[in-house]
Enzyme design. Structure first.
Site, PDB file in Angstrom:
ATOM      1  N   PHE A 128      -0.969   7.688  -0.176  1.00 32.02           N
ATOM      2  CA  PHE A 128      -1.596   8.024   1.095  1.00 32.02           C
ATOM      3  C   PHE A 128      -1.988   6.723   1.794  1.00 32.02           C
ATOM      4  O   PHE A 128      -2.698   5.896   1.237  1.00 32.02           O
ATOM      5  CB  PHE A 128      -2.829   8.909   0.865  1.00 32.02           C
ATOM      6  CG  PHE A 128      -3.614   9.153   2.119  1.00 32.02           C
ATOM      7  CD1 PHE A 128      -3.128  10.025   3.082  1.00 32.02           C
ATOM      8  CD2 PHE A 128      -4.812   8.509   2.345  1.00 32.02           C
ATOM      9  CE1 PHE A 128      -3.848  10.249   4.254  1.00 32.02           C
ATOM     10  CE2 PHE A 128      -5.537   8.732   3.498  1.00 32.02           C
ATOM     11  CZ  PHE A 128      -5.049   9.597   4.459  1.00 32.02           C
ATOM     12  N   CYS A 167      -2.557   1.882  -4.673  1.00 29.73           N
ATOM     13  CA  CYS A 167      -1.987   3.208  -4.908  1.00 29.73           C
ATOM     14  C   CYS A 167      -3.047   4.231  -4.541  1.00 29.73           C
ATOM     15  O   CYS A 167      -3.985   4.472  -5.300  1.00 29.73           O
ATOM     16  CB  CYS A 167      -1.594   3.351  -6.377  1.00 29.73           C
ATOM     17  SG  CYS A 167      -0.566   1.992  -6.971  1.00 29.73           S
ATOM     18  N   GLU A 168      -2.905   4.829  -3.375  1.00 31.02           N
ATOM     19  CA  GLU A 168      -3.955   5.699  -2.865  1.00 31.02           C
ATOM     20  C   GLU A 168      -3.559   7.167  -2.933  1.00 31.02           C
ATOM     21  O   GLU A 168      -2.538   7.582  -2.386  1.00 31.02           O
ATOM     22  CB  GLU A 168      -4.300   5.307  -1.417  1.00 31.02           C
ATOM     23  CG  GLU A 168      -5.517   6.019  -0.878  1.00 31.02           C
ATOM     24  CD  GLU A 168      -6.083   5.386   0.389  1.00 31.02           C
ATOM     25  OE1 GLU A 168      -6.999   6.001   0.966  1.00 31.02           O
ATOM     26  OE2 GLU A 168      -5.630   4.311   0.791  1.00 31.02           O
ATOM     27  N   ILE A 169      -4.393   7.921  -3.606  1.00 34.74           N
ATOM     28  CA  ILE A 169      -4.291   9.380  -3.746  1.00 34.74           C
ATOM     29  C   ILE A 169      -2.882   9.801  -4.194  1.00 34.74           C
ATOM     30  O   ILE A 169      -2.200  10.575  -3.543  1.00 34.74           O
ATOM     31  CB  ILE A 169      -4.741  10.133  -2.481  1.00 34.74           C
ATOM     32  CG1 ILE A 169      -6.050   9.551  -1.913  1.00 34.74           C
ATOM     33  CG2 ILE A 169      -4.945  11.611  -2.801  1.00 34.74           C
ATOM     34  CD1 ILE A 169      -6.523  10.201  -0.630  1.00 34.74           C
ATOM     35  N   HIS A 189       0.870  -1.177   0.000  1.00 33.25           N
ATOM     36  CA  HIS A 189       0.000   0.000   0.000  1.00 33.25           C
ATOM     37  C   HIS A 189       0.906   1.227   0.000  1.00 33.25           C
ATOM     38  O   HIS A 189       1.633   1.449   0.960  1.00 33.25           O
ATOM     39  CB  HIS A 189      -0.879  -0.034   1.254  1.00 33.25           C
ATOM     40  CG  HIS A 189      -1.957   0.997   1.270  1.00 33.25           C
ATOM     41  ND1 HIS A 189      -2.945   0.987   2.214  1.00 33.25           N
ATOM     42  CD2 HIS A 189      -2.217   2.052   0.473  1.00 33.25           C
ATOM     43  CE1 HIS A 189      -3.768   2.004   2.002  1.00 33.25           C
ATOM     44  NE2 HIS A 189      -3.337   2.668   0.951  1.00 33.25           N
TER      45      HIS A 189
END
Length: 193
Positions: A41, A82-84, A38
């Site tokens: 963000f 892949c967050e923000i 992860h």
């Protein structure tokens, strides 16, 4: 962590996801546990980056993020949430990584698009900037809450007013049986009294 991962896999999970560091990913991968990382963000680490915000908005931060992608892949991960991450940065990284990329607010260039079911279905009045709702379950939840409050209020008011329970909601007894019951109660009270 390892015990939890083994438990998940033996219970039928295909893989595990972790926002932990490369050493944890390497440990899991070395045990032949498919692991997804992860990056960008990471909510539980939001205080480390100062707020809920996109990660990779400067060239330096984007290069650092790219390095984290490479280290995650080298550690043995097969995929990464892949967050923000800015969409253009995600597009450049996606072209260069062998990881399966899962975009949560990181633009369309990833291999997989992801949103939480609660966001898709509109379960909250407030959506994250990166989400879109195709439903309005929040309105239905509110209608259910309002109907529940109305029903409970109606019950309370009728109990307090004496209209519930009515004859239709209680069991009856034949007059002769009630008379016999009362007589036996009275006889019992006299014998014990």
């Amino acid at each position: 962590m390892l015990r939890t991962a083994f438990s998940a896999i033996t219970s039928g999970a295909d893989a595990v996801i972790t926002g932990r560091g490369h050493d944890t990913v390497r440990m899991l991968a070395n045990e032949q546990i498919p692991v997804m990382g992860h990056l960008g963000f990471v909510p539980r680490k939001s205080t480390w980056v100062g707020a809920i915000r996109a990660v990779g908005k400067t060239a330096d931060e984007a290069l650092e993020l790219w390095d984290r992608f490479r280290r995650l892949e080298d550690a043995g991960a097969f995929a990464v949430e892949c967050e923000i991450i800015p969409a253009d940065v995600m597009a450049e990284i996606n072209r260069r990584t062998g990881l399966v990329t899962v975009s949560l607010g990181s633009g369309p260039a990833a291999d997989v698009m992801f949103l939480f079911t609660s966001d898709i279905c509109g379960e909250s009045d407030r959506l994250p900037r990166h989400a879109r709702s195709w439903g309005n379950l929040a309105a239905l939840h509110k209608a259910v809450r309002d109907a529940r409050v109305a029903a409970l209020s109606g019950f309370r008011n009728e109990v307090a007013g004496g209209s519930y329970p009515g004859n239709a909601e209680v069991a009856g007894i034949a007059d002769a049986e009630l008379t016999a019951f009362r007589a036996r109660l009275k006889a019992d009270e006299i014998s014990k009294g």
